[in-house]
Design an enzyme around this catalytic site. Structure first.
Site, PDB file in Angstrom:
ATOM      1  N   ARG A   1      12.652   2.115   5.910  1.00 41.91           N
ATOM      2  CA  ARG A   1      13.051   2.089   4.510  1.00 41.91           C
ATOM      3  C   ARG A   1      14.549   2.318   4.348  1.00 41.91           C
ATOM      4  NH1 ARG A   1       8.086   3.540   1.963  1.00 41.91           N
ATOM      5  NH2 ARG A   1       8.151   4.094  -0.217  1.00 41.91           N
TER       6      ARG A   1
ATOM      7  N   ARG B   1      -3.053   2.340 -11.436  1.00 51.21           N
ATOM      8  CA  ARG B   1      -3.634   2.304 -10.092  1.00 51.21           C
ATOM      9  C   ARG B   1      -4.521   3.530  -9.801  1.00 51.21           C
ATOM     10  NH1 ARG B   1       0.246   1.120  -4.952  1.00 51.21           N
ATOM     11  NH2 ARG B   1       1.211   3.150  -5.317  1.00 51.21           N
TER      12      ARG B   1
ATOM     13  N   ARG C   1      -2.237   8.768  -7.768  1.00 52.71           N
ATOM     14  CA  ARG C   1      -1.155   9.411  -7.024  1.00 52.71           C
ATOM     15  C   ARG C   1      -0.246  10.142  -7.995  1.00 52.71           C
ATOM     16  NH1 ARG C   1       1.449   5.201  -2.871  1.00 52.71           N
ATOM     17  NH2 ARG C   1       3.338   6.242  -3.578  1.00 52.71           N
TER      18      ARG C   1
ATOM     19  N   ARG D   1      11.713   5.710  -7.610  1.00 51.41           N
ATOM     20  CA  ARG D   1      11.255   4.998  -6.407  1.00 51.41           C
ATOM     21  C   ARG D   1      11.878   3.610  -6.359  1.00 51.41           C
ATOM     22  NH1 ARG D   1       5.084   5.639  -7.468  1.00 51.41           N
ATOM     23  NH2 ARG D   1       4.713   4.422  -5.592  1.00 51.41           N
TER      24      ARG D   1
HETATM   25  N1  ADP Z   1       9.988   5.339   5.645  1.00 51.96           N
HETATM   26  C1  ADP Z   1      10.149   6.317   4.729  1.00 51.96           C
HETATM   27  N2  ADP Z   1      11.336   6.970   4.625  1.00 51.96           N
HETATM   28  C2  ADP Z   1      11.524   7.953   3.730  1.00 51.96           C
HETATM   29  N3  ADP Z   1      10.591   8.352   2.852  1.00 51.96           N
HETATM   30  C3  ADP Z   1       9.377   7.750   2.911  1.00 51.96           C
HETATM   31  C4  ADP Z   1       9.104   6.705   3.845  1.00 51.96           C
HETATM   32  N4  ADP Z   1       7.817   6.289   3.668  1.00 51.96           N
HETATM   33  C5  ADP Z   1       7.327   7.033   2.655  1.00 51.96           C
HETATM   34  N5  ADP Z   1       8.247   7.912   2.197  1.00 51.96           N
HETATM   35  C6  ADP Z   1       8.060   8.900   1.099  1.00 51.96           C
HETATM   36  O1  ADP Z   1       6.725   8.812   0.619  1.00 51.96           O
HETATM   37  C7  ADP Z   1       6.700   8.347  -0.735  1.00 51.96           C
HETATM   38  C8  ADP Z   1       5.529   7.406  -0.926  1.00 51.96           C
HETATM   39  O2  ADP Z   1       5.662   6.304  -0.072  1.00 51.96           O
HETATM   40  P1  ADP Z   1       4.708   5.006  -0.171  1.00 51.96           P
HETATM   41  O3  ADP Z   1       3.293   5.431  -0.211  1.00 51.96           O
HETATM   42  O4  ADP Z   1       5.131   4.037   0.873  1.00 51.96           O
HETATM   43  O5  ADP Z   1       5.069   4.504  -1.622  1.00 51.96           O
HETATM   44  P2  ADP Z   1       5.385   3.197  -2.399  1.00 51.96           P
HETATM   45  O6  ADP Z   1       4.128   2.943  -3.169  1.00 51.96           O
HETATM   46  O7  ADP Z   1       6.501   3.725  -3.254  1.00 51.96           O
HETATM   47  O8  ADP Z   1       5.787   2.059  -1.513  1.00 51.96           O
HETATM   48  C9  ADP Z   1       8.074   7.735  -0.967  1.00 51.96           C
HETATM   49  O9  ADP Z   1       8.445   7.769  -2.332  1.00 51.96           O
HETATM   50  C10 ADP Z   1       8.956   8.634  -0.087  1.00 51.96           C
HETATM   51  O10 ADP Z   1       9.214   9.877  -0.714  1.00 51.96           O
END
Ligand code: ADP
Length: 221
Positions: free
Chosen positions: A119, A158, A191, A202
């Site tokens: 990310r 969701r 969530r 986000r």
């Molecule tokens: N690769 C990553 N690097 C940094 N933070 C992460 C990463 N993956 C997940 N997170 C953290 O977990 C949260 C939820 O991630 P995720 O379930 O992938 O959400 P989204 O639905 O926003 O794609 C993010 O907002 C972040 O805080």
């Protein structure tokens, strides 16, 4: 150990047979390493289980792993919680550590789908280093491009079945009984960060920190 004490006679024939068929199908599949990149609500989590079954890959979603760590109050979860609640990114070191560990699982033998990782450009560089050590490389990066305007309705409606990752939507894909998983009858959850306000941060993080990762891979291709 639990796994070594399983008595095969106790396992239903149908489960044995479907596992055998899966292994036979998977034996001939080529290795594949995929990355899915897209903003929250773009469909990464919906597509992953289908791609995973078709190509016999493991599905590594850093968000799911972090939420499990937060729920279990592990040291990792305690460190990650604050950033996650605010819709900000967790530190690169924490997520690189969990991915490094997760990629060693036997279910990742044929390769993996990375969902929500890398990310940041730093995470992408660290991933390259990890793969280089194993003599492996990324085969495809899928860009789930979508307009921000569509995402709020998707995210705020969701509902999730945490154990399976199945997702529903009050309007677009409602469960048969509101708040209940169709398959197991277990309760669905929303969530904590699926609110309009946290979605804003986000999306900001996505545009600032994750979009450059798409450039990183376009330049490498
Ligand atoms: N690769 C990553 N690097 C940094 N933070 C992460 C990463 N993956 C997940 N997170 C953290 O977990 C949260 C939820 O991630 P995720 O379930 O992938 O959400 P989204 O639905 O926003 O794609 C993010 O907002 C972040 O805080």
């Amino acid at each position: 150990m639990a796994s070594s004490s399983v008595n095969l006679e106790d396992v239903p024939s149908e489960s044995l047979m479907s596992e055998l068929l899966r292994r036979m199908k998977c034996a001939s599949k080529p290795e594949k390493r995929l990355i899915l990149i897209g903003p929250p609500g773009s469909g990464k989590g919906t597509q992953s289980p289908m791609i995973k079954d078709e190509y016999c890959l493991c599905h590594l979603a850093t968000g799911d792993m972090l939420r499990a760590a937060v729920a279990a109050k592990t040291p990792l979860g305690i460190k990650a919680k604050e950033a996650m609640d605010k819709g900000e990114l967790v530190s690169d070191d924490l997520v690189v550590g969990i991915i490094d560990e997760a990629m060693k699982k036997p279910s990742c033998q044929k390769g993996f789908i990375l969902d929500g990782f890398p990310r940041t450009v730093v995470q992408a560089q660290k991933l390259d280093e990890m793969l280089e050590k194993q003599g492996a490389k990324i085969d495809k990066v899928l860009d789930f491009a979508i307009d921000d305007a569509i995402l709020e309705e998707r995210i705020t409606g969701r509902w999730i079945h945490p154990a399976s990752g199945r997702t529903y939507h009050t309007k677009f894909a409602p469960p048969k009984v509101p708040g209940i998983d169709d398959v197991t009858g277990e309760p669905l959850i929303q969530r904590k960060d699926d609110t309009a306000a946290v979605l804003k941060s986000r999306l900001e993080a996505f545009h600032k920190q994750t979009e450059p990762v798409i450039d990183y891979y376009s330049k490498k291709a």
